[in-house]
Design an enzyme around this catalytic site. Structure first.
Site, PDB file in Angstrom:
ATOM      1  CB  THR A 135      -0.900   0.000   1.262  1.00 17.89           C
ATOM      2  OG1 THR A 135      -1.458   1.292   1.451  1.00 17.89           O
ATOM      3  CG2 THR A 135      -0.099  -0.324   2.526  1.00 17.89           C
ATOM      4  CG  ASP A 136      -1.146   5.014  -0.920  1.00 19.88           C
ATOM      5  OD1 ASP A 136      -1.701   4.343  -0.021  1.00 19.88           O
ATOM      6  OD2 ASP A 136      -1.737   5.931  -1.520  1.00 19.88           O
ATOM      7  CD  GLU A 137      -3.486   3.381   4.157  1.00 18.53           C
ATOM      8  OE1 GLU A 137      -3.448   3.384   5.389  1.00 18.53           O
ATOM      9  OE2 GLU A 137      -4.512   3.119   3.502  1.00 18.53           O
ATOM     10  CE1 TYR A 160      -3.211  -2.650   5.687  1.00 17.17           C
ATOM     11  CE2 TYR A 160      -3.253  -0.304   5.149  1.00 17.17           C
ATOM     12  CZ  TYR A 160      -3.236  -1.631   4.748  1.00 17.17           C
ATOM     13  OH  TYR A 160      -3.248  -1.945   3.406  1.00 17.17           O
ATOM     14  CE  LYS A 164       0.237  -4.587   2.959  1.00 16.21           C
ATOM     15  NZ  LYS A 164      -0.100  -5.934   2.413  1.00 16.21           N
TER      16      LYS A 164
HETATM   17  P1  NAD Z   1      -9.414  -7.571   2.202  1.00 17.62           P
HETATM   18  O1  NAD Z   1      -9.412  -7.313   3.671  1.00 17.62           O
HETATM   19  O2  NAD Z   1     -10.648  -7.314   1.405  1.00 17.62           O
HETATM   20  O3  NAD Z   1      -9.004  -9.088   1.906  1.00 17.62           O
HETATM   21  C1  NAD Z   1      -7.980  -9.730   2.615  1.00 17.62           C
HETATM   22  C2  NAD Z   1      -8.108 -11.230   2.333  1.00 17.62           C
HETATM   23  O4  NAD Z   1      -7.038 -11.903   3.031  1.00 17.62           O
HETATM   24  C3  NAD Z   1      -9.411 -11.842   2.835  1.00 17.62           C
HETATM   25  O5  NAD Z   1      -9.944 -12.708   1.851  1.00 17.62           O
HETATM   26  C4  NAD Z   1      -8.999 -12.629   4.078  1.00 17.62           C
HETATM   27  O6  NAD Z   1      -9.811 -13.765   4.315  1.00 17.62           O
HETATM   28  C5  NAD Z   1      -7.576 -13.026   3.710  1.00 17.62           C
HETATM   29  N1  NAD Z   1      -6.738 -13.262   4.895  1.00 17.62           N
HETATM   30  C6  NAD Z   1      -6.610 -12.454   5.987  1.00 17.62           C
HETATM   31  N2  NAD Z   1      -5.766 -13.024   6.873  1.00 17.62           N
HETATM   32  C7  NAD Z   1      -5.350 -14.194   6.327  1.00 17.62           C
HETATM   33  C8  NAD Z   1      -4.453 -15.209   6.757  1.00 17.62           C
HETATM   34  N3  NAD Z   1      -3.836 -15.142   7.946  1.00 17.62           N
HETATM   35  N4  NAD Z   1      -4.230 -16.274   5.944  1.00 17.62           N
HETATM   36  C9  NAD Z   1      -4.861 -16.352   4.732  1.00 17.62           C
HETATM   37  N5  NAD Z   1      -5.730 -15.427   4.288  1.00 17.62           N
HETATM   38  C10 NAD Z   1      -5.968 -14.360   5.072  1.00 17.62           C
HETATM   39  O7  NAD Z   1      -8.178  -6.728   1.648  1.00 17.62           O
HETATM   40  P2  NAD Z   1      -8.009  -5.965   0.248  1.00 17.62           P
HETATM   41  O8  NAD Z   1      -8.545  -4.602   0.390  1.00 17.62           O
HETATM   42  O9  NAD Z   1      -8.472  -6.836  -0.831  1.00 17.62           O
HETATM   43  O10 NAD Z   1      -6.407  -5.842   0.199  1.00 17.62           O
HETATM   44  C11 NAD Z   1      -5.620  -6.884  -0.360  1.00 17.62           C
HETATM   45  C12 NAD Z   1      -4.155  -6.489  -0.265  1.00 17.62           C
HETATM   46  O11 NAD Z   1      -3.929  -5.267  -0.975  1.00 17.62           O
HETATM   47  C13 NAD Z   1      -3.663  -6.240   1.164  1.00 17.62           C
HETATM   48  O12 NAD Z   1      -2.367  -6.754   1.281  1.00 17.62           O
HETATM   49  C14 NAD Z   1      -3.677  -4.732   1.300  1.00 17.62           C
HETATM   50  O13 NAD Z   1      -2.703  -4.306   2.230  1.00 17.62           O
HETATM   51  C15 NAD Z   1      -3.325  -4.310  -0.110  1.00 17.62           C
HETATM   52  N6  NAD Z   1      -3.845  -2.984  -0.533  1.00 17.62           N
HETATM   53  C16 NAD Z   1      -5.166  -2.657  -0.356  1.00 17.62           C
HETATM   54  C17 NAD Z   1      -5.634  -1.420  -0.808  1.00 17.62           C
HETATM   55  C18 NAD Z   1      -7.094  -1.037  -0.685  1.00 17.62           C
HETATM   56  O14 NAD Z   1      -7.470   0.097  -1.033  1.00 17.62           O
HETATM   57  N7  NAD Z   1      -7.988  -1.930  -0.232  1.00 17.62           N
HETATM   58  C19 NAD Z   1      -4.766  -0.523  -1.422  1.00 17.62           C
HETATM   59  C20 NAD Z   1      -3.408  -0.894  -1.589  1.00 17.62           C
HETATM   60  C21 NAD Z   1      -2.982  -2.139  -1.148  1.00 17.62           C
HETATM   61  P1  TYD Z   2     -10.766   3.904   4.404  1.00 14.74           P
HETATM   62  O1  TYD Z   2     -11.708   3.504   3.334  1.00 14.74           O
HETATM   63  O2  TYD Z   2     -10.845   3.238   5.738  1.00 14.74           O
HETATM   64  O3  TYD Z   2      -9.289   3.768   3.787  1.00 14.74           O
HETATM   65  P2  TYD Z   2      -7.856   4.280   4.384  1.00 14.74           P
HETATM   66  O4  TYD Z   2      -8.019   4.683   5.797  1.00 14.74           O
HETATM   67  O5  TYD Z   2      -7.008   3.049   4.231  1.00 14.74           O
HETATM   68  O6  TYD Z   2      -7.438   5.400   3.476  1.00 14.74           O
HETATM   69  O7  TYD Z   2     -10.918   5.469   4.649  1.00 14.74           O
HETATM   70  C1  TYD Z   2     -10.745   6.396   3.586  1.00 14.74           C
HETATM   71  C2  TYD Z   2     -10.866   7.787   4.170  1.00 14.74           C
HETATM   72  O8  TYD Z   2     -12.212   7.986   4.614  1.00 14.74           O
HETATM   73  C3  TYD Z   2      -9.986   8.020   5.388  1.00 14.74           C
HETATM   74  O9  TYD Z   2      -9.480   9.352   5.348  1.00 14.74           O
HETATM   75  C4  TYD Z   2     -10.921   7.843   6.569  1.00 14.74           C
HETATM   76  C5  TYD Z   2     -12.264   8.311   6.007  1.00 14.74           C
HETATM   77  N1  TYD Z   2     -13.471   7.656   6.567  1.00 14.74           N
HETATM   78  C6  TYD Z   2     -14.534   8.428   7.039  1.00 14.74           C
HETATM   79  O10 TYD Z   2     -14.487   9.664   7.027  1.00 14.74           O
HETATM   80  N2  TYD Z   2     -15.626   7.770   7.532  1.00 14.74           N
HETATM   81  C7  TYD Z   2     -15.718   6.403   7.588  1.00 14.74           C
HETATM   82  O11 TYD Z   2     -16.754   5.875   8.067  1.00 14.74           O
HETATM   83  C8  TYD Z   2     -14.631   5.638   7.077  1.00 14.74           C
HETATM   84  C9  TYD Z   2     -14.672   4.127   7.106  1.00 14.74           C
HETATM   85  C10 TYD Z   2     -13.523   6.300   6.574  1.00 14.74           C
END
Ligand code: NAD
Ligand code: TYD
Length: 353
Positions: A135-137, A160, A164
């Site tokens: 992630t960019d975070e 988080y 990461k």
């Molecule tokens: P998500 O929470 O929707 O899915 C995570 C998946 O991992 C789930 O299916 C869960 O069952 C599985 N999982 C969790 N713990 C596990 C374990 N111990 N063993 C096996 N499986 C396990 O997450 P997402 O949003 O799809 O993110 C996927 C990846 O991309 C993550 O690594 C996250 O850090 C990264 N990412 C997410 C975003 C975003 O905006 N959602 C952006 C950049 C990077």
């Molecule tokens: P989120 O979707 O949790 O992603 P991330 O924290 O990983 O960027 O949140 C996106 C943005 O929205 C973040 O600045 C927090 C804000 N947010 C709210 O204002 N209200 C909410 O209920 C949630 C879940 C997030």
């Protein structure tokens, strides 16, 4: 086992992004075997994969990345050529409540997976690949200006992002110390179908539909850089096939939005779609207590990926958001199931015969 040109383990393939990556690979590469390894935590949902679950080149394995013996057994059973690692705890707010769960899965789980891959591939690392999705975070928080590049020093600020960042460091350490072939990508916030309704966009869509209050943290002034999830999956495909060993790539949409502006936009799109008077849903907006340590702004510079590997986002935000809203409105059952735990029963019916 049929003669596949590559056998790939995708971890976290039942989650939001993982399911889009699994779908893309299963459909685009019938010559690859895709093994989806997922623990099915609250965020994992096999309903996300209904359309590919009976494909010949797709297998689901339920298991935890922390379970070394089980994972080593899978490497033995399938003789993987590559791992695309997405399994993680992914929600910042949950990491504030239970940070150690993030250390276990994201740090220990990734290190354990790296170790198992290295042991299984010992003496034959040529042609193997460990792709880590991050992630960019990890870069921390920006002020009003500037972008994260691949050279930006890591400065994570939530449990988080710290977990990461740590996993990213382990990936590079395994590359430098043991010669494990790796690529790593750091992506901005994703949105699209099958997104668990605890994250900003699906939560707001769900609450607007149900006329529930729309909780905006602080003043809603925090900025995120949003990318359509299918564009992220396409970027992963590009980096998997064309990325250089040991390199990292930023992925982003050059698409920055303040949270409050997204919520207003969603209200307006949904008022039209639901036949409500313009401005009706925006009345549901409620400013609530801010997230502790809330990062102000994320913005990705994805020039390297564009220039070196030729990837670019395909969708404008407004178009992607419309498609996303349509999906949620057409898939009311999905929302009901993920919020009620029904998908666990779905798993039992489907796999525990
Ligand atoms: P998500 O929470 O929707 O899915 C995570 C998946 O991992 C789930 O299916 C869960 O069952 C599985 N999982 C969790 N713990 C596990 C374990 N111990 N063993 C096996 N499986 C396990 O997450 P997402 O949003 O799809 O993110 C996927 C990846 O991309 C993550 O690594 C996250 O850090 C990264 N990412 C997410 C975003 C975003 O905006 N959602 C952006 C950049 C990077
Ligand atoms: P989120 O979707 O949790 O992603 P991330 O924290 O990983 O960027 O949140 C996106 C943005 O929205 C973040 O600045 C927090 C804000 N947010 C709210 O204002 N209200 C909410 O209920 C949630 C879940 C997030």
């Amino acid at each position: 086992m049929a003669d596949y040109t590559k056998k790939i383990m995708i971890t976290g393939g039942a989650g939001f992004i993982g399911s889009h990556v699994a779908r893309l690979f299963v459909k685009k590469y019938p010559q690859y075997l895709i093994v989806n390894l997922d623990a099915l935590t609250y965020a994992g949902n096999l309903e996300n994969l209904k359309d590919i679950e009976s494909s010949d080149n797709y297998v689901f394995e339920k298991g935890d990345i922390l379970d070394e013996r089980f994972i080593a057994g899978l490497f033995e059973k399938y003789d993987f050529d590559a791992v695309i690692h997405l399994a993680a705890e992914s929600h910042v707010d949950r990491s504030i409540i239970d940070p150690l769960a993030f250390v276990r899965t994201n740090v220990l789980g990734t290190a354990s997976l790296l170790n198992t891959a290295l042991q299984s591939w010992k003496g034959r690392l040529d042609g193997k690949l460990f792709y880590h999705v991050s992630t960019d975070e990890v870069y921390g928080s920006l002020g009003e200006e500037g972008f994260f590049t691949e050279e930006t020093p890591y400065d994570p600020r939530s449990p988080y992002s710290a977990s990461k960042a740590s996993s990213d460091h382990f990936v590079m350490a395994y590359h430098h110390t043991y010669g494990l072939p790796v690529v790593l990508s750091n992506c901005s916030n994703n949105y699209g179908s099958h997104h668990f309704p605890e994250k900003l966009i699906p939560l707001m869509i769900n609450n607007i539909r149900n006329k529930k209050s729309l909780p905006v943290y602080g003043k809603g002034a925090n900025v995120r850089d949003w990318l359509y999830v299918e564009d992220h999956a396409r970027a992963i495909d590009t980096i998997f096939h064309k990325g250089k060993n040991g390199e990292k790539y930023n992925i982003g949409g050059f698409n920055e939005w303040k949270n409050i502006d997204i919520v207003y936009l969603l209200c307006s799109i949904m008022d039209k779609k639901l036949g409500r008077p313009e401005g009706e849903s925006a009345k549901l907006i409620t400013f609530v207590k801010d997230r502790p340590g809330h990062d102000l702004r994320y913005a990705i510079d994805a020039t390297k990926l564009n220039k070196e590997l030729g990837w670019e986002p395909s969708l404008q935000f407004e178009e992607g958001l419309e498609k996303t809203v349509d999906w949620y409105l057409q898939n009311e059952d999905w929302i009901k199931h993920v919020t009620s735990g029904d998908y666990q029963r779905y798993y039992d019916v489907q796999y525990v015969k």
